[in-house]
Scaffold this motif. Structure first.
Motif, PDB file in Angstrom:
ATOM      1  N   ILE A   1      31.718  33.573  38.982  1.00  0.00           N
ATOM      2  CA  ILE A   1      32.202  34.850  38.444  1.00  0.00           C
ATOM      3  C   ILE A   1      33.185  35.485  39.421  1.00  0.00           C
ATOM      4  CG2 ILE A   1      30.407  36.472  39.218  1.00  0.00           C
ATOM      5  CD1 ILE A   1      30.548  37.571  36.246  1.00  0.00           C
ATOM      6  N   GLU A   2      33.037  35.205  40.705  1.00  0.00           N
ATOM      7  CA  GLU A   2      34.029  35.676  41.678  1.00  0.00           C
ATOM      8  C   GLU A   2      35.399  35.083  41.348  1.00  0.00           C
ATOM      9  OE1 GLU A   2      35.274  35.199  46.368  1.00  0.00           O
ATOM     10  OE2 GLU A   2      33.767  33.876  45.490  1.00  0.00           O
ATOM     11  N   HIS A   3      35.470  33.773  41.154  1.00  0.00           N
ATOM     12  CA  HIS A   3      36.740  33.136  40.816  1.00  0.00           C
ATOM     13  C   HIS A   3      37.310  33.705  39.517  1.00  0.00           C
ATOM     14  CE1 HIS A   3      37.081  29.213  43.308  1.00  0.00           C
ATOM     15  NE2 HIS A   3      36.190  29.990  43.923  1.00  0.00           N
ATOM     16  N   LEU A   4      36.459  33.825  38.512  1.00  0.00           N
ATOM     17  CA  LEU A   4      36.902  34.305  37.205  1.00  0.00           C
ATOM     18  C   LEU A   4      37.362  35.763  37.255  1.00  0.00           C
ATOM     19  CD1 LEU A   4      34.123  32.465  35.281  1.00  0.00           C
ATOM     20  CD2 LEU A   4      36.553  32.302  34.671  1.00  0.00           C
ATOM     21  N   MET A   5      36.627  36.608  37.953  1.00  0.00           N
ATOM     22  CA  MET A   5      37.023  38.008  38.059  1.00  0.00           C
ATOM     23  C   MET A   5      38.296  38.146  38.878  1.00  0.00           C
ATOM     24  SD  MET A   5      33.260  39.918  38.372  1.00  0.00           S
ATOM     25  CE  MET A   5      33.796  40.819  39.756  1.00  0.00           C
ATOM     26  N   ALA A   6      38.388  37.429  39.990  1.00  0.00           N
ATOM     27  CA  ALA A   6      39.569  37.532  40.845  1.00  0.00           C
ATOM     28  C   ALA A   6      40.832  37.136  40.084  1.00  0.00           C
ATOM     29  CB  ALA A   6      39.397  36.663  42.085  1.00  0.00           C
ATOM     30  N   GLU A   7      40.728  36.095  39.294  1.00  0.00           N
ATOM     31  CA  GLU A   7      41.884  35.631  38.529  1.00  0.00           C
ATOM     32  C   GLU A   7      42.197  36.556  37.355  1.00  0.00           C
ATOM     33  OE1 GLU A   7      45.134  33.328  37.394  1.00  0.00           O
ATOM     34  OE2 GLU A   7      44.028  33.388  39.299  1.00  0.00           O
ATOM     35  N   ASN A   8      41.183  36.983  36.621  1.00  0.00           N
ATOM     36  CA  ASN A   8      41.411  37.704  35.368  1.00  0.00           C
ATOM     37  C   ASN A   8      41.605  39.202  35.496  1.00  0.00           C
ATOM     38  OD1 ASN A   8      41.325  35.647  33.199  1.00  0.00           O
ATOM     39  ND2 ASN A   8      39.354  35.186  34.136  1.00  0.00           N
ATOM     40  N   ILE A   9      40.989  39.853  36.464  1.00  0.00           N
ATOM     41  CA  ILE A   9      41.123  41.313  36.542  1.00  0.00           C
ATOM     42  C   ILE A   9      42.570  41.724  36.771  1.00  0.00           C
ATOM     43  CG2 ILE A   9      40.646  41.613  39.021  1.00  0.00           C
ATOM     44  CD1 ILE A   9      38.918  44.105  38.057  1.00  0.00           C
ATOM     45  N   ARG A  10      43.327  40.869  37.422  1.00  0.00           N
ATOM     46  CA  ARG A  10      44.731  41.171  37.691  1.00  0.00           C
ATOM     47  C   ARG A  10      45.581  41.160  36.418  1.00  0.00           C
ATOM     48  NH1 ARG A  10      42.420  39.209  42.362  1.00  0.00           N
ATOM     49  NH2 ARG A  10      43.294  40.026  44.291  1.00  0.00           N
ATOM     50  N   ASN A  11      45.054  40.625  35.336  1.00  0.00           N
ATOM     51  CA  ASN A  11      45.733  40.693  34.042  1.00  0.00           C
ATOM     52  C   ASN A  11      45.543  42.049  33.370  1.00  0.00           C
ATOM     53  OD1 ASN A  11      46.482  37.969  34.268  1.00  0.00           O
ATOM     54  ND2 ASN A  11      44.607  37.285  33.270  1.00  0.00           N
ATOM     55  N   HIS A  12      44.592  42.832  33.859  1.00  0.00           N
ATOM     56  CA  HIS A  12      44.233  44.095  33.215  1.00  0.00           C
ATOM     57  C   HIS A  12      44.411  45.310  34.118  1.00  0.00           C
ATOM     58  CE1 HIS A  12      42.604  41.484  30.196  1.00  0.00           C
ATOM     59  NE2 HIS A  12      41.750  40.969  31.050  1.00  0.00           N
ATOM     60  N   LEU A  13      44.662  45.074  35.388  1.00  0.00           N
ATOM     61  CA  LEU A  13      44.720  46.176  36.348  1.00  0.00           C
ATOM     62  C   LEU A  13      45.747  45.856  37.420  1.00  0.00           C
ATOM     63  CD1 LEU A  13      43.222  48.855  37.043  1.00  0.00           C
ATOM     64  CD2 LEU A  13      41.677  47.491  38.448  1.00  0.00           C
ATOM     65  N   ASP A  14      46.711  46.742  37.578  1.00  0.00           N
ATOM     66  CA  ASP A  14      47.722  46.556  38.618  1.00  0.00           C
ATOM     67  C   ASP A  14      47.165  46.917  39.988  1.00  0.00           C
ATOM     68  OD1 ASP A  14      49.666  45.805  36.769  1.00  0.00           O
ATOM     69  OD2 ASP A  14      50.355  47.869  36.480  1.00  0.00           O
ATOM     70  N   ASN A  15      47.765  46.350  40.999  1.00  0.00           N
ATOM     71  CA  ASN A  15      47.504  46.723  42.387  1.00  0.00           C
ATOM     72  C   ASN A  15      46.104  46.397  42.887  1.00  0.00           C
ATOM     73  OD1 ASN A  15      50.141  47.673  42.489  1.00  0.00           O
ATOM     74  ND2 ASN A  15      49.542  49.751  41.983  1.00  0.00           N
ATOM     75  N   VAL A  16      45.495  45.350  42.343  1.00  0.00           N
ATOM     76  CA  VAL A  16      44.215  44.906  42.887  1.00  0.00           C
ATOM     77  C   VAL A  16      44.481  44.326  44.272  1.00  0.00           C
ATOM     78  CG1 VAL A  16      42.321  43.253  42.654  1.00  0.00           C
ATOM     79  CG2 VAL A  16      43.183  44.468  40.636  1.00  0.00           C
ATOM     80  N   VAL A  17      43.809  44.865  45.267  1.00  0.00           N
ATOM     81  CA  VAL A  17      43.924  44.348  46.629  1.00  0.00           C
ATOM     82  C   VAL A  17      42.949  43.192  46.810  1.00  0.00           C
ATOM     83  CG1 VAL A  17      43.633  44.889  49.086  1.00  0.00           C
ATOM     84  CG2 VAL A  17      44.666  46.578  47.537  1.00  0.00           C
ATOM     85  N   ASP A  18      41.705  43.394  46.363  1.00  0.00           N
ATOM     86  CA  ASP A  18      40.687  42.363  46.556  1.00  0.00           C
ATOM     87  C   ASP A  18      39.485  42.653  45.678  1.00  0.00           C
ATOM     88  OD1 ASP A  18      39.551  40.073  47.823  1.00  0.00           O
ATOM     89  OD2 ASP A  18      38.423  41.354  49.184  1.00  0.00           O
ATOM     90  N   ILE A  19      38.804  41.599  45.309  1.00  0.00           N
ATOM     91  CA  ILE A  19      37.485  41.709  44.702  1.00  0.00           C
ATOM     92  C   ILE A  19      36.637  40.670  45.414  1.00  0.00           C
ATOM     93  CG2 ILE A  19      38.060  40.202  42.748  1.00  0.00           C
ATOM     94  CD1 ILE A  19      36.127  42.174  41.129  1.00  0.00           C
ATOM     95  N   SER A  20      35.576  41.116  46.042  1.00  0.00           N
ATOM     96  CA  SER A  20      34.804  40.208  46.886  1.00  0.00           C
ATOM     97  C   SER A  20      33.312  40.471  46.755  1.00  0.00           C
ATOM     98  CB  SER A  20      35.238  40.359  48.345  1.00  0.00           C
ATOM     99  OG  SER A  20      35.198  41.710  48.739  1.00  0.00           O
ATOM    100  N   PRO A  21      32.521  39.398  46.866  1.00  0.00           N
ATOM    101  CA  PRO A  21      31.072  39.537  46.694  1.00  0.00           C
ATOM    102  C   PRO A  21      30.394  40.188  47.893  1.00  0.00           C
ATOM    103  CG  PRO A  21      31.621  37.279  47.240  1.00  0.00           C
ATOM    104  CD  PRO A  21      32.921  38.011  47.099  1.00  0.00           C
ATOM    105  N   MET A  22      29.299  40.852  47.609  1.00  0.00           N
ATOM    106  CA  MET A  22      28.451  41.407  48.663  1.00  0.00           C
ATOM    107  C   MET A  22      27.558  40.283  49.198  1.00  0.00           C
ATOM    108  SD  MET A  22      27.179  44.832  46.750  1.00  0.00           S
ATOM    109  CE  MET A  22      28.338  46.075  46.212  1.00  0.00           C
TER     110      MET A  22
END
Length: 157
Positions: A59-80
């Motif tokens: 889900i990390e890979h999927l979110m990292a790739e896909n969230i950028r299609n819906h939200l500009d200026n994503v710096v990072d999405i990373s697991p705890m």
């Protein structure tokens, strides 16, 4: 009273939150006026449940790739490290509703995926440790509780 720590989440009473939720952790302003908004996207109840590593990884890979299609200026999405959620950092974007909408769209993308992006030894450091089905289960769990995302402490009546 416990000593105030430098890390915001270390000051959060994890026994008082009610997952799943999405909360603004903090805003950091840069020297040139840029701001980074950091969000806690909590999938699992702290100290009671956690995401299996193969599902979390996918889900990390999927979110990292896909969230950028819906939200500009994503710096990072990373697991705890505790495997209960993710941190999302966004540059110069302070609209909480936009964040929630982008997450909803991203989780729906996960449900529609037929493969985990970059799931190979060239693009991933542990390519053998993935579960598309596990990622889809996590996404569906989050979507099932979408109406609770704003209720961090379970106070909503």
């Amino acid at each position: 009273m416990a000593k105030k720590m430098n890390v915001e989440s270390f000051n959060l009473d994890h026994t008082k939150v009610k997952a799943p939720y999405v909360r603004l952790v903090g805003v950091t302003e840069g020297h040139n006026g840029d701001t980074i908004h950091k969000y806690d996207i909590r999938f699992k109840q702290p100290n009671q449940a956690y995401m299996n590593m193969d599902a979390l990884h996918s889900i990390e890979h999927l979110m990292a790739e896909n969230i950028r299609n819906h939200l500009d200026n994503v710096v990072d999405i990373s697991p705890m490290g505790c495997q209960t959620g993710f941190y999302l950092a966004v540059l110069n974007h302070d609209n909480y509703e936009d964040i929630l909408n982008a997450l909803e769209k991203t989780f729906n993308d996960v449900l529609q995926a037929d493969e985990v992006p970059a799931c190979n030894e060239v693009q991933c450091g542990w390519a053998a440790n993935h579960s598309l089905d596990g990622a889809k289960e996590l996404a569906q769990e989050m979507l099932n509780h979408k109406d609770e995302w704003q209720d961090v402490f379970g106070d909503e009546k």
